[in-house]
Scaffold this active site. Structure first.
Site, PDB file in Angstrom:
ATOM      1  CB  ILE A  16      -0.921   0.013   1.242  1.00  0.00           C
ATOM      2  CG1 ILE A  16      -1.575  -1.349   1.450  1.00  0.00           C
ATOM      3  CG2 ILE A  16      -1.953   1.109   1.135  1.00  0.00           C
ATOM      4  CD1 ILE A  16      -2.360  -1.846   0.267  1.00  0.00           C
ATOM      5  CD  GLU A  17       2.891   3.664   3.819  1.00  0.00           C
ATOM      6  OE1 GLU A  17       3.344   4.604   3.142  1.00  0.00           O
ATOM      7  OE2 GLU A  17       2.171   3.843   4.809  1.00  0.00           O
TER       8      GLU A  17
END
Length: 548
Positions: free
Chosen positions: A159-160
């Site tokens: 996600i990051e």
């Protein structure tokens, strides 16, 4: 006895003996024939009962006399071998991950379902991320699970940063875990000329998990801890103070738009990894086959600072391979203040660790970082280190001989051949451009024959981002050999197409304003819903010469 009568008696006896001998021989022959037939039948036909033979008609009938059981009993077969004990195969990576999922994935929440639907509509995102997952996830999960943390946290770097250690957001967050400088230093990550440990997969994972553990201790809730990781603990605390007692992440109001999507996105990926088929998604590669994954890199300890070219030579690796294994290094050597370690291929870590430890101190470094003293000139420095001014200018990308006190220069150690230290991540000086006064991305692009979109993508920057004098821009390998295909073709339509890689913090509105186009145009060019979320590392096509 010897008269005529005696002769006749003798003749008779001889006749009887001869006749008996013939009969005896004939009987033996018949016995052997019967025995031969019996043995043949025993080979080609099922066994028969003892004391019985097959008649010519194929029925059981006694022949001659009883035959011993050993002639008709089938040979004993050896007892079957006991089953061999086989080693238990290693569990598949997904099996291990699923067994350590502990959070409620909130599949009843529309936000989570919207994120799952996005992944289902964009299989190219998984196709790009999964090879990186196969490289990094085993190492990350080993640390997460060893600390007793939820298995879902293993997926947070997807996600990051889409598991790209070189990812950089607009706010200056860098690396797999997207640390901003302040938080990075708070958790002991070095950011200086020598290294940016936010890009180091081992150091940044340790720091990120310590930060998440502190956030969980503060909120006693993993979803709130992840929200705070994204937007800051103080903001989450303020929103909790304004909410009724017992509120969860999904009850909080006025969180940033990115944070509102961030936690559901993590839950969506956890649900997909838990059961991809249930959501109509196919995971590619080894993850899709649920194979066991092992760490692909491992740290080895060095006795001190080491030149990467020397380390690569000792390890039997190319310089490019060693750089890719150590994305946290900015320069041509490890950090002089430590930690004195390198990441090497996991399967060879013990052997390479011993080989690197045996390098003599005087052979570890091929270059020196020299701080320029007051009134010092290039001639003085060249004389001191037994090199020449031209080498110093070429090595340090100097256009003039004028230097300033307090600046630093890279200087070959005396006795070395003076070969150029490679630029970070790009062996060879031809892959780096140092920004000069008055430069712009457009001018650099035009001068070097590198398409603007390629220059931006290689350096993770936008077209209006300010250029700092002295910044080292990474150039694609085609730059040293002339224009790329798009430029040499002379196709103006092709030259107006930019492939933009989404960074953390981006939105369609922000990208549209930066490139001077509309959100509606970007959505149409990429078949997107204008209100849809976009992911870090997602690629967007922008047609700068065409609008509406």
């Amino acid at each position: 006895m010897h008269g005529p009568r005696g002769v006749s008696v003798v003749s008779a006896v001889r006749s009887l003996a001869l006749d008996g001998s013939c009969r005896w021989r004939s009987g033996i022959r018949r016995g052997f024939a019967a025995l031969t037939a019996l043995l043949a039948a025993a080979i080609v036909a099922p066994p028969v009962a003892a004391n019985a033979m097959l008649s010519p008609e194929g029925t059981e009938a006694p022949l001659l006399r009883s035959v011993p059981d050993w002639l008709v009993r089938p040979p004993d077969t050896p007892p079957p071998e006991p089953p061999r004990e086989t080693e238990n195969p290693l569990p598949g990576f997904l099996d291990t991950l699923r067994a350590n999922f502990v959070l409620d994935h909130a599949l009843e929440r529309p936000r989570v379902q919207a994120e799952i639907a996005w992944v289902r509509r964009n299989p190219e995102f998984l196709a790009r991320v999964i090879p990186r997952a196969e490289k990094h996830l085993a190492s990350i999960c080993e640390v997460v699970l060893a600390r007793g943390m939820p298995g879902e946290l293993c997926l947070l770097p997807i996600i990051e940063s889409a598991l790209n250690p070189f990812a950089r957001s607009r706010s200056g967050a860098v690396g797999l875990w997207q640390f901003i400088p302040g938080t990075a230093r708070r958790y002991d990550l070095k950011i200086d000329w020598w290294a940016d440990e936010r890009r180091d997969p081992v150091a940044s994972t340790d720091a990120a998990l310590r930060y998440l553990a502190d956030l969980h201790a503060l909120f006693d809730d993993w979803l709130l801890a992840m929200a705070a990781y994204n937007c800051g603990e103080r903001l989450v605390e303020r929103r909790l103070d304004a909410a009724p007692d017992g509120s969860t992440f999904f009850d909080l109001k006025r969180l940033p738009r990115e944070t509102r999507a961030y936690v559901p996105r993590l839950l969506a990926f956890a649900a997909i990894f838990a059961d991809p088929q249930a959501h109509g998604i196919r995971l590619p590669g080894r993850l899709g086959r649920n194979e066991a994954l092992a760490a692909t890199y491992a740290p080895v300890t060095l006795a001190g600072q080491m030149d990467l070219a020397r380390a690569a030579e000792v390890a039997g690796l190319t310089l490019e391979e060693l750089y890719r294994l150590n994305p946290g290094l900015n320069q041509w050597a490890t950090h002089p203040a430590g930690p004195h370690r390198l990441l090497v291929p996991a399967g060879r870590s013990e052997t390479l660790g011993r080989a690197l430890a045996q390098v003599a101190p005087e052979d570890r470094m091929g270059w020196v970082r020299h701080r320029i003293a007051r009134n010092e000139t290039l001639g003085h420095i060249a004389l001191r280190y037994r090199t020449d001014v031209a080498t110093l200018m070429r090595t340090n990308d100097l256009r003039r001989t004028l230097i300033r006190a307090g600046d630093t220069l890279l200087v070959p150690r005396p006795g070395r051949d003076g070969g150029l230290p490679p630029a970070r991540g790009r062996p060879g000086r031809s892959g780096v451009y140092v920004v000069q006064a008055g430069d712009s991305l457009w001018e650099i692009s035009r001068r070097l024959g590198v398409p603007l979109d390629t220059l931006m993508r290689e350096n993770a920057m936008g077209p209006r981002e300010p250029l700092r004098i002295g910044r080292r821009l990474t150039l694609p390998s085609a730059a040293s050999g002339g224009a790329t295909q798009a430029r040499s073709s002379g196709d103006p339509a092709r030259q107006g197409v930019v492939r933009y890689r989404v960074r953390r913090g981006d939105s369609l509105d922000r990208i549209a304003r930066e490139f001077g186009v509309s959100v509606r145009d970007i959505a149409a060019w990429n078949a997107l819903d204008p209100k849809a979320y976009i992911f870090p590392d997602q690629e967007l096509v922008l047609r700068l010469g065409a609008r509406g």
